[in-house]
Design an enzyme around this catalytic site. Structure first.
Site, PDB file in Angstrom:
ATOM      1  N   ASN A 136       0.854  -1.199   0.000  1.00 55.04           N
ATOM      2  CA  ASN A 136       0.000   0.000   0.000  1.00 55.04           C
ATOM      3  C   ASN A 136       0.887   1.245   0.000  1.00 55.04           C
ATOM      4  OD1 ASN A 136      -1.629   2.156   0.572  1.00 55.04           O
ATOM      5  ND2 ASN A 136      -2.771   1.162   2.224  1.00 55.04           N
ATOM      6  N   CYS A 139      -2.298   5.267   0.406  1.00 54.44           N
ATOM      7  CA  CYS A 139      -3.206   6.025   1.273  1.00 54.44           C
ATOM      8  C   CYS A 139      -2.699   7.449   1.453  1.00 54.44           C
ATOM      9  CB  CYS A 139      -3.362   5.329   2.620  1.00 54.44           C
ATOM     10  SG  CYS A 139      -4.528   3.979   2.507  1.00 54.44           S
ATOM     11  N   CYS A 357     -26.265  24.820 -26.502  1.00 59.47           N
ATOM     12  CA  CYS A 357     -25.621  25.105 -27.790  1.00 59.47           C
ATOM     13  C   CYS A 357     -25.633  26.606 -28.081  1.00 59.47           C
ATOM     14  CB  CYS A 357     -26.305  24.333 -28.905  1.00 59.47           C
ATOM     15  SG  CYS A 357     -25.393  24.445 -30.461  1.00 59.47           S
ATOM     16  N   CYS A 390     -28.713  16.526 -22.673  1.00 61.60           N
ATOM     17  CA  CYS A 390     -30.101  16.073 -22.915  1.00 61.60           C
ATOM     18  C   CYS A 390     -30.504  15.057 -21.846  1.00 61.60           C
ATOM     19  CB  CYS A 390     -30.200  15.440 -24.301  1.00 61.60           C
ATOM     20  SG  CYS A 390     -31.836  14.758 -24.629  1.00 61.60           S
TER      21      CYS A 390
HETATM   22  C1  FMN Z   1     -12.989   3.614   4.098  1.00 57.66           C
HETATM   23  C2  FMN Z   1     -11.911   3.218   3.169  1.00 57.66           C
HETATM   24  C3  FMN Z   1     -10.761   2.657   3.686  1.00 57.66           C
HETATM   25  C4  FMN Z   1      -9.744   2.277   2.833  1.00 57.66           C
HETATM   26  N1  FMN Z   1      -8.650   1.671   3.367  1.00 57.66           N
HETATM   27  C5  FMN Z   1      -7.659   1.233   2.550  1.00 57.66           C
HETATM   28  C6  FMN Z   1      -6.564   0.522   3.065  1.00 57.66           C
HETATM   29  O1  FMN Z   1      -6.467   0.249   4.251  1.00 57.66           O
HETATM   30  N2  FMN Z   1      -5.618   0.128   2.196  1.00 57.66           N
HETATM   31  C7  FMN Z   1      -5.673   0.381   0.858  1.00 57.66           C
HETATM   32  O2  FMN Z   1      -4.776  -0.024   0.106  1.00 57.66           O
HETATM   33  N3  FMN Z   1      -6.733   1.047   0.343  1.00 57.66           N
HETATM   34  C8  FMN Z   1      -7.712   1.469   1.157  1.00 57.66           C
HETATM   35  N4  FMN Z   1      -8.798   2.099   0.609  1.00 57.66           N
HETATM   36  C9  FMN Z   1      -8.846   2.350  -0.831  1.00 57.66           C
HETATM   37  C10 FMN Z   1      -9.575   1.250  -1.592  1.00 57.66           C
HETATM   38  O3  FMN Z   1      -8.934   0.013  -1.459  1.00 57.66           O
HETATM   39  C11 FMN Z   1      -9.664   1.591  -3.097  1.00 57.66           C
HETATM   40  O4  FMN Z   1      -8.367   1.712  -3.628  1.00 57.66           O
HETATM   41  C12 FMN Z   1     -10.423   2.880  -3.355  1.00 57.66           C
HETATM   42  O5  FMN Z   1     -11.493   3.007  -2.473  1.00 57.66           O
HETATM   43  C13 FMN Z   1     -10.923   2.963  -4.799  1.00 57.66           C
HETATM   44  O6  FMN Z   1     -11.851   1.966  -5.084  1.00 57.66           O
HETATM   45  P1  FMN Z   1     -13.458   2.207  -5.082  1.00 57.66           P
HETATM   46  O7  FMN Z   1     -13.717   3.394  -5.957  1.00 57.66           O
HETATM   47  O8  FMN Z   1     -14.037   0.920  -5.563  1.00 57.66           O
HETATM   48  O9  FMN Z   1     -13.822   2.500  -3.674  1.00 57.66           O
HETATM   49  C14 FMN Z   1      -9.856   2.479   1.448  1.00 57.66           C
HETATM   50  C15 FMN Z   1     -11.015   3.039   0.942  1.00 57.66           C
HETATM   51  C16 FMN Z   1     -12.045   3.386   1.780  1.00 57.66           C
HETATM   52  C17 FMN Z   1     -13.303   3.963   1.217  1.00 57.66           C
HETATM   53  S1  SF4 Z   2     -35.192  16.373 -24.731  1.00 57.64           S
HETATM   54 FE1  SF4 Z   2     -33.129  16.550 -25.503  1.00 57.64          FE
HETATM   55  S2  SF4 Z   2     -33.406  17.071 -27.645  1.00 57.64           S
HETATM   56 FE2  SF4 Z   2     -35.336  17.481 -26.642  1.00 57.64          FE
HETATM   57  S3  SF4 Z   2     -35.225  19.614 -26.076  1.00 57.64           S
HETATM   58 FE3  SF4 Z   2     -34.555  18.448 -24.306  1.00 57.64          FE
HETATM   59  S4  SF4 Z   2     -32.340  18.393 -24.561  1.00 57.64           S
HETATM   60 FE4  SF4 Z   2     -33.170  18.969 -26.534  1.00 57.64          FE
HETATM   61  S1  SF4 Z   3     -23.082  18.878 -31.234  1.00 53.07           S
HETATM   62 FE1  SF4 Z   3     -24.900  19.802 -30.371  1.00 53.07          FE
HETATM   63  S2  SF4 Z   3     -24.112  21.361 -28.961  1.00 53.07           S
HETATM   64 FE2  SF4 Z   3     -22.456  20.829 -30.323  1.00 53.07          FE
HETATM   65  S3  SF4 Z   3     -22.548  22.264 -31.985  1.00 53.07           S
HETATM   66 FE3  SF4 Z   3     -23.722  20.481 -32.650  1.00 53.07          FE
HETATM   67  S4  SF4 Z   3     -25.786  20.932 -32.038  1.00 53.07           S
HETATM   68 FE4  SF4 Z   3     -24.517  22.355 -30.931  1.00 53.07          FE
END
Ligand code: FMN
Ligand code: SF4
Ligand code: SF4
Length: 433
Positions: A136, A139, A357, A390
């Site tokens: 690790n 963190c 737009c 949208c």
């Molecule tokens: C509460 C909490 C505690 C964590 N503790 C650790 C830890 O002890 N060691 C570690 O490597 N990562 C730790 N992590 C990180 C997670 O392992 C992971 O890398 C991170 O949350 C991203 O994954 P996710 O988006 O699925 O949560 C922790 C994350 C959370 C939310």
């Molecule tokens: S539903 Fe989508 S296409 Fe229709 S007015 Fe709203 S943003 Fe524009």
């Molecule tokens: S993709 Fe949609 S927001 Fe972008 S220029 Fe065309 S009509 Fe306008």
């Protein structure tokens, strides 16, 4: 049915879904139930050195960001590594592994940056018969101030040094977990590889303050009127994690280095995206903390169905499939022309596309009588903003113009592939002429 069994650096698991090191893997009670629910493996909550365990705050340790439906999008935490005694964790790891031989059991470690500390803990972990270790180096809070976690992960030389110690003093496969709190993720990955790592895993959490209490003027979560930065994770971090995984997968220096993808994996689709970008498996934390262990069942059935639909027989067929299509901006085809198209039957006439737009893009949507919205092809630059604002999915789509057709905006016929490197406006092209 596609085979979900994975072999990640020699560690076999019945599926590529591992629980990341965090509260879900903090103790035997959790891990046994996680395995019963179907998780292919776990990375046990990070262990520290022998001695008095770390101490967590006794107030709130989480902050969050929600969507409009209060679905959790991002989770912030100020929790430290395990606060349970080392010997209790080791005993439980051994006990669970003995009963679940087919599941991956990885032990996450974080000890002071000296060889003796690493040697000592590795000897203890070997005795548990765990399948591997994860270092690790990620963190960002609490432990970093003590010279561990991301304080090591931000210095490639330290990563290399510690990884080398671990490989010297242990026979176990070694995964190096990277911190995203760094400007170029390839550097720590290269260092891990030089040190002999069998794989890298990423991302750990991102430094963050999720909110500020505007009555007490303190960052949240608030501990007695004060707050501190925490680690951000959950669905909101997935785009950052995907990019970092892709960077490592496509870099010449680290191409082929096995990757365990982490960051916001909530559905089978998220997992498939990580795998397509080069991850051999994925790890999950926030989704399990939000929805419980059984969420893995949807992941398993969804991924399996997807592989079947694509005619893939195993996860190995998926891993890295998207890597060749990740490129640099300069190689994108400037002759690929699309135009927005509104499905009038699906449109609910909210006008969001028009506002976006008209005010911030290219004034390419006309509001006609009866609140009918229509794209003007001679103005549309195909930016895709209207699609993203949208509220009705697939109501606006980007339609590709066929080769040879004349783009009414530029008056040019759609040509063959050509990118910025050969574009006449490119100063380096002009200089070479
Ligand atoms: C509460 C909490 C505690 C964590 N503790 C650790 C830890 O002890 N060691 C570690 O490597 N990562 C730790 N992590 C990180 C997670 O392992 C992971 O890398 C991170 O949350 C991203 O994954 P996710 O988006 O699925 O949560 C922790 C994350 C959370 C939310
Ligand atoms: S539903 Fe989508 S296409 Fe229709 S007015 Fe709203 S943003 Fe524009
Ligand atoms: S993709 Fe949609 S927001 Fe972008 S220029 Fe065309 S009509 Fe306008």
């Amino acid at each position: 049915m596609a085979n979900l069994t994975t072999d990640f650096i020699g560690i076999k698991s019945p599926n590529p879904f591992w629980l990341a090191s965090a509260p879900p893997t903090d103790k035997e009670y959790n891990v046994r139930r996680a395995f019963e629910a179907g998780w292919g493996g776990v990375v046990w909550k990070t262990l520290g050195s022998e001695g008095p365990p770390v101490v967590n705050v006794n107030g709130p340790r989480y902050g969050a960001i929600w969507g409009a439906d209060r679905r959790l999008l991002g989770l912030n935490n100020i929790e430290l590594i395990t606060d349970r005694p080392l010997e209790v964790n080791l005993r439980e790891i051994k006990s669970v592994k003995r009963d679940y031989k087919d599941r991956a059991m990885i032990v996450s470690l974080m000890v002071p940056c000296d060889e003796e500390s690493w040697k000592a803990i590795l000897a203890h972990v070997e005795e548990t018969e765990a399948d591997g270790v994860e270092l690790n180096f990620g963190c960002p809070h609490g432990m970093a101030e003590r010279g561990m976690g991301s304080a090591v992960g931000q210095v490639p030389e330290y990563i290399e040094m510690v990884t080398r110690w671990v490989k010297q003093h242990s026979r176990m496969p070694c995964i190096v977990k990277l911190t995203p709190n760094i400007s170029d993720i390839r550097k720590p990955a290269e260092a891990a590889k030089r040190g002999g790592a069998d794989a890298v895993s990423l991302i750990n959490t991102i430094n963050s303050i999720t909110s500020v209490n505007l009555d007490s003027f303190s960052p949240e979560p608030m501990i007695d009127g004060k707050g501190t930065h925490g680690g951000y994770c959950g669905p909101a971090v997935k785009p950052i994690a995907l990019n970092m995984v892709a960077e490592i997968a496509r870099s010449r220096e680290t191409h082929g280095l096995p990757i365990s993808g982490i960051g916001g994996v909530t559905t089978w689709r998220d997992a498939a995206e990580f795998m397509a970008l080069g991850a051999g498996n994925v790890q999950v934390c926030t989704a399990a903390m939000t929805y419980g262990f059984k969420i893995v069942q949807e992941m398993i059935s969804g991924l399996s169905q997807y592989l079947d639909d694509k005619g893939m027989t195993s996860t190995a067929d998926l891993v890295g499939r998207a890597v060749p299509n990740v490129t640099d901006w300069q190689y994108l085809n400037l002759n690929y022309v699309t135009k927005a198209q509104i499905d009038q039957d699906a449109c609910i006439k909210c006008g969001r596309c028009y506002a976006a737009c008209e005010d911030t893009s290219h004034q390419a949507i006309a509001m006609l009588p009866g609140r009918m919205f229509e794209v003007m092809d001679d103005e549309c630059v195909a930016c895709n903003l209207c699609v993203n604002v949208c509220p009705v999915e697939n109501c606006i789509t980007m339609v590709e113009m066929p080769k040879g057709a004349v783009d009414p905006r530029t008056g040019d016929a759609v040509g063959d592939y050509a990118n910025w490197t050969t574009h006449p406006n490119n100063p380096s092209v002009q200089a070479a002429e």
